[in-house]
Design a protein around this motif. Structure first.
Motif, mmCIF file in Angstrom:
data_model
loop_
_atom_site.group_PDB
_atom_site.id
_atom_site.type_symbol
_atom_site.label_atom_id
_atom_site.label_comp_id
_atom_site.label_asym_id
_atom_site.label_seq_id
_atom_site.Cartn_x
_atom_site.Cartn_y
_atom_site.Cartn_z
ATOM 1 N N ASP A 255 -138.207 -2.372 -61.590
ATOM 2 C CA ASP A 255 -137.837 -2.984 -60.319
ATOM 3 C C ASP A 255 -138.324 -4.425 -60.193
ATOM 4 N N ARG A 256 -139.058 -4.892 -61.206
ATOM 5 C CA ARG A 256 -139.596 -6.253 -61.150
ATOM 6 C C ARG A 256 -138.524 -7.277 -61.524
ATOM 7 N N ASP A 257 -138.482 -8.390 -60.800
ATOM 8 C CA ASP A 257 -137.531 -9.453 -61.100
ATOM 9 C C ASP A 257 -137.831 -10.119 -62.443
ATOM 10 N N ASP A 258 -139.106 -10.072 -62.851
ATOM 11 C CA ASP A 258 -139.498 -10.729 -64.099
ATOM 12 C C ASP A 258 -139.562 -9.762 -65.274
ATOM 13 N N ALA A 259 -139.109 -8.522 -65.097
ATOM 14 C CA ALA A 259 -139.159 -7.538 -66.181
ATOM 15 C C ALA A 259 -138.292 -8.005 -67.344
ATOM 16 N N LEU A 260 -138.827 -7.872 -68.554
ATOM 17 C CA LEU A 260 -138.118 -8.304 -69.746
ATOM 18 C C LEU A 260 -138.125 -7.188 -70.784
ATOM 19 N N ILE A 261 -136.940 -6.813 -71.244
ATOM 20 C CA ILE A 261 -136.792 -5.835 -72.321
ATOM 21 C C ILE A 261 -136.054 -6.528 -73.461
ATOM 22 N N VAL A 262 -136.670 -6.519 -74.637
ATOM 23 C CA VAL A 262 -136.143 -7.244 -75.793
ATOM 24 C C VAL A 262 -135.681 -6.250 -76.849
ATOM 25 N N SER A 263 -134.447 -6.405 -77.318
ATOM 26 C CA SER A 263 -133.962 -5.636 -78.459
ATOM 27 C C SER A 263 -134.411 -6.341 -79.734
ATOM 28 N N ASN A 264 -135.159 -5.629 -80.578
ATOM 29 C CA ASN A 264 -135.660 -6.275 -81.803
ATOM 30 C C ASN A 264 -135.535 -5.349 -83.013
ATOM 31 N N VAL A 265 -134.287 -5.043 -83.355
ATOM 32 C CA VAL A 265 -133.997 -4.235 -84.540
ATOM 33 C C VAL A 265 -133.958 -5.152 -85.760
ATOM 34 N N PHE A 266 -134.719 -4.803 -86.796
ATOM 35 C CA PHE A 266 -134.822 -5.666 -87.975
ATOM 36 C C PHE A 266 -134.291 -5.023 -89.255
ATOM 37 N N GLY A 267 -134.035 -3.728 -89.252
ATOM 38 C CA GLY A 267 -133.693 -3.061 -90.497
ATOM 39 C C GLY A 267 -132.208 -2.866 -90.718
ATOM 40 N N GLU A 268 -131.368 -3.571 -89.941
ATOM 41 C CA GLU A 268 -129.928 -3.334 -89.997
ATOM 42 C C GLU A 268 -129.158 -4.647 -90.112
#
Length: 292
Positions: A255-268
């Motif tokens: 619910d936070r305006d500053d929430a950050l979710i990063v996709s970081n797949v490296f094996g594909e």
């Protein structure tokens, strides 16, 4: 509104730094995290951007409708030997300036010490932060740290204690899902304790190396000190995604305006476009389900 960003590491060999904003927009993202790259700055090296490149990168991001949410430099700020630690502080100081010039409020990084020299590494970390905290405060930048496998601290709770010991809200925690099993597999208790000091969450899957009596992976000679984990697509490992996103919802992170979710797949890398598009769709589904 939760921001979902792409870590473009799989494209480092095929896409120029200045083309990253257009790339992530094409893949369905509105946000970009800049990570080690030959034109941005490699691991443990000084950043390579000048004022002209920074201005052009900002323009490219604006033109693509993409926000650069954060940067990820990896520097030996906890190194037990002084020459490397001092170089890391110099490099990180410049990265903080670059973040400020880009209008980016957040830097995500690692401790980057040595587990076999834990006491000296912790001391080095606090020495570095004595120098860096005034710069972070002056520029208004938040530094979030991940206890990476093979660092001087790998357990999530102990890493949070070290961060908490700084007594500064300029420093927070990065929760990397693919490091879950090195953290101690304790999301349900760790994330509530970190609370609003959780700065970013990275989403890639990994197998639990502790399963099968510790024989999930076999490396020789027996008893060596290697750390093994993956950065695979969501669902291709053992991370409990329903549990993780449930805790993120319960603690208010989603619910936070500053929430950050990063996709970081490296094996594909060979199917990076397909996986990147899948990741943003899957993250949105997990967020919606956790909120419901």
């Amino acid at each position: 509104m939760v921001r979902i960003a792409l870590d473009p590491t799989p494209y480092n060999d095929s896409v120029h730094l200045l083309d990253f904003p257009e790339l992530v927009a094409r893949l369905g993202y509105e946000h970009l995290q800049l990570t080690p790259n030959p034109d941005f700055g490699r691991h443990f090296h000084y950043p390579k951007l000048d004022d002209a490149m920074i201005a052009e990168l900002k323009k490219r991001a604006k033109d693509a409708g993409v926000t650069i949410t954060s940067i990820l430099p990896v520097q030996r700020i906890s190194w037990p030997d002084e020459p490397q630690r001092e170089a890391a502080v110099r490099n990180m100081r410049r990265y903080i300036e670059v973040a400020a010039e880009l209008g980016v409020p957040m830097i995500n990084t690692e401790f980057s010490g040595r587990p076999e020299r834990e006491e000296e590494s912790e001391a080095g970390f606090y020495r570095s932060m004595d120098e860096l905290l005034p710069v972070l405060e002056r520029e208004g930048i938040t530094l979030n740290i991940d206890p990476h496998p093979d660092d001087f601290v790998e357990d999530g709770l102990e890493a949070w204690r070290i961060i908490r010991g700084l007594n500064s809200r300029q420093v927070g925690f990065v929760y990397v899902a693919s490091h879950t099993f090195h953290y101690g597999d304790r999301a349900t208790t760790l994330l509530p304790e970190i609370g609003d000091r959780l700065g970013a969450v990275y989403t890639a899957d990994s197998f639990d190396h502790n399963r099968s009596h510790g024989l999930r992976y076999i490396s020789n000679p027996p008893g060596n000190t290697v750390r093994i984990h993956q950065h695979s697509a969501i669902g291709d490992g053992d991370v409990d995604w329903q549990e993780l996103f449930g805790v993120l919802a319960k603690t208010g992170y989603l619910d936070r305006d500053d929430a950050l979710i990063v996709s970081n797949v490296f094996g594909e890398d060979e199917r990076a476009d397909e996986v990147s598009k899948y990741q943003v769709q899957k993250i949105r589904e997990l967020i919606d389900k956790a909120r419901a």
